[in-house]
Design an enzyme around this catalytic site. Structure first.
Site, PDB file in Angstrom:
ATOM      1  N   ASP A  10      45.315  22.017  15.668  1.00  0.00           N
ATOM      2  CA  ASP A  10      44.936  20.758  16.321  1.00  0.00           C
ATOM      3  C   ASP A  10      46.221  20.018  16.682  1.00  0.00           C
ATOM      4  O   ASP A  10      47.233  20.154  15.985  1.00  0.00           O
ATOM      5  CB  ASP A  10      44.069  19.884  15.406  1.00  0.00           C
ATOM      6  CG  ASP A  10      43.542  18.656  16.160  1.00  0.00           C
ATOM      7  OD1 ASP A  10      42.640  18.841  17.007  1.00  0.00           O
ATOM      8  OD2 ASP A  10      44.067  17.552  15.965  1.00  0.00           O
TER       9      ASP A  10
HETATM   10  N1  LIG Z   1      49.611  22.493  28.618  1.00  0.00           N
HETATM   11  C1  LIG Z   1      49.764  21.568  27.645  1.00  0.00           C
HETATM   12  N2  LIG Z   1      48.744  21.383  26.749  1.00  0.00           N
HETATM   13  C2  LIG Z   1      48.952  20.460  25.781  1.00  0.00           C
HETATM   14  C3  LIG Z   1      50.137  19.699  25.673  1.00  0.00           C
HETATM   15  N3  LIG Z   1      50.009  18.881  24.588  1.00  0.00           N
HETATM   16  C4  LIG Z   1      48.791  19.116  24.045  1.00  0.00           C
HETATM   17  N4  LIG Z   1      48.164  20.087  24.756  1.00  0.00           N
HETATM   18  C5  LIG Z   1      46.823  20.645  24.528  1.00  0.00           C
HETATM   19  O1  LIG Z   1      45.991  19.549  24.189  1.00  0.00           O
HETATM   20  C6  LIG Z   1      44.903  20.054  23.429  1.00  0.00           C
HETATM   21  C7  LIG Z   1      44.761  19.150  22.220  1.00  0.00           C
HETATM   22  O2  LIG Z   1      43.418  19.158  21.824  1.00  0.00           O
HETATM   23  P1  LIG Z   1      42.903  19.946  20.516  1.00  0.00           P
HETATM   24  O3  LIG Z   1      41.720  19.234  20.020  1.00  0.00           O
HETATM   25  O4  LIG Z   1      44.049  20.191  19.586  1.00  0.00           O
HETATM   26  O5  LIG Z   1      42.507  21.383  21.050  1.00  0.00           O
HETATM   27  P2  LIG Z   1      41.367  21.773  22.093  1.00  0.00           P
HETATM   28  O6  LIG Z   1      42.014  21.966  23.422  1.00  0.00           O
HETATM   29  O7  LIG Z   1      40.244  20.819  22.019  1.00  0.00           O
HETATM   30  O8  LIG Z   1      40.950  23.210  21.592  1.00  0.00           O
HETATM   31  P3  LIG Z   1      40.422  23.600  20.124  1.00  0.00           P
HETATM   32  O9  LIG Z   1      41.564  24.326  19.467  1.00  0.00           O
HETATM   33  O10 LIG Z   1      39.238  24.482  20.371  1.00  0.00           O
HETATM   34  O11 LIG Z   1      40.088  22.315  19.414  1.00  0.00           O
HETATM   35  C8  LIG Z   1      45.245  21.502  23.065  1.00  0.00           C
HETATM   36  O12 LIG Z   1      44.543  22.383  23.907  1.00  0.00           O
HETATM   37  C9  LIG Z   1      46.737  21.571  23.339  1.00  0.00           C
HETATM   38  O13 LIG Z   1      47.168  22.880  23.671  1.00  0.00           O
HETATM   39  C10 LIG Z   1      51.179  19.930  26.635  1.00  0.00           C
HETATM   40  O14 LIG Z   1      52.239  19.294  26.633  1.00  0.00           O
HETATM   41  N5  LIG Z   1      50.941  20.872  27.585  1.00  0.00           N
END
Ligand SMILES: Nc1nc2c(ncn2[C@@H]2O[C@H](COP(=O)(O)OP(=O)(O)OP(=O)(O)O)[C@@H](O)[C@H]2O)c(=O)[nH]1
Length: 182
Positions: free
Chosen positions: A69
C-alpha cells in the site's frame, strides 16, 4: 513465481521491468474501514488488511504472496488516491513547490519467511507549471495514484531533491524486494 496481490498496474510494471515473474490477483480490501489518519499507521493497516484478505483466499502453498500500500503525506496531511479531478487538483496544489513524502508498506510471505517493510521517499518539488498541471489533471493520469502524483511522469521536471528510492514512491520498493527474493 510470486503472486502480486494488487490491482495496481504500476506495481505490475515495476515487477515486470525488474524481471520478477508474477501472477496478479488484486483484492477488495476497504481502506475506508481504517480509522487512523496517521499516514504511516494507515499505510501499514491498509497493507495488513489487504494481506489478510488475500492470504485467506490464496495461502502461500503454491507461491509466495506480495501485497503493498502507498500513501502520500504533505504538510502532515494523509493523501490517498484522489476521489475526483477536483480532489486531485487540491492535492497537486498542496504539493506544488512543497516537500512531500510517499510511504510504501509491503508484506511478502512465503512458506519459509515473512517480510514486512515500510519505506519512505521524500521529494522537494519546485512549483508545478499551471498549464502542465491542468493538462495532467484533465488527462486523468492523476487518478488511481496516491496523492495524485506521478514521480516518473508529471512530477519529474519539478523534482528539486529526492531522498529514497523512486520505486518506493511508485508503490513497491523493488530494491528491497530483490534482496529478499535472492
Ligand atoms: N505510476 C505511478 N503510480 C503511483 C505513484 N505513486 C503512487 N502510485 C500508485 O498509487 C496507488 C496507490 O494506491 P494503493 O491503494 O496503494 O494501491 P491500488 O492501486 O489501489 O492497488 P492495490 O494494491 O490493489 O490496493 C498504487 O497503485 C501505486 O502504484 C507514482 O509516482 N507513479
Amino acid at each position: 513465481m510470486i503472486r502480486l496481490g494488487s490491482n495496481s498496474p504500476t506495481r505490475a510494471k515495476i515487477l515486470k521491468d525488474n524481471g520478477i515473474e508474477f501472477i496478479q490477483n488484486g483484492g477488495n480490501f476497504d481502506e475506508d474501514s481504517i480509522k487512523t489518519t496517521n499516514p504511516k499507521s494507515f499505510c501499514y493497516e491498509a497493507t495488513k488488511g489487504k494481506f489478510e484478505e488475500l492470504y485467506k483466499k490464496y495461502g502461500v502453498e503454491d507461491m509466495p504472496l506480495l501485497v503493498a500500500d502507498s500513501v502520500v503525506t504533505c504538510n502532515g496531511e494523509l493523501l490517498r488516491k484522489a476521489k475526483d479531478l477536483d480532489d486531485a487538483r487540491r492535492m497537486l496544489e498542496l504539493q506544488s513547490g512543497n516537500k512531500t513524502s510517499v510511504i510504501t508498506c509491503m508484506i511478502y510471505k512465503s512458506k519459509k519467511m515473512e517480510y514486512i517493510d515500510i519505506s519512505i521517499t521524500t521529494y522537494k518539488f519546485v512549483p508545478f507549471d499551471k498549464t502542465h498541471m491542468d493538462e495532467y489533471i484533465s488527462s486523468g493520469e492523476c487518478m488511481g495514484k496516491a496523492g495524485a502524483i506521478m514521480v516518473e511522469g508529471f512530477c519529474k521536471p519539478y523534482i528539486k531533491s529526492v531522498k529514497g528510492y523512486e520505486s518506493t514512491a511508485m508503490g513497491l520498493c523493488v530494491e528491497k524486494l530483490k534482496m529478499i527474493l535472492k
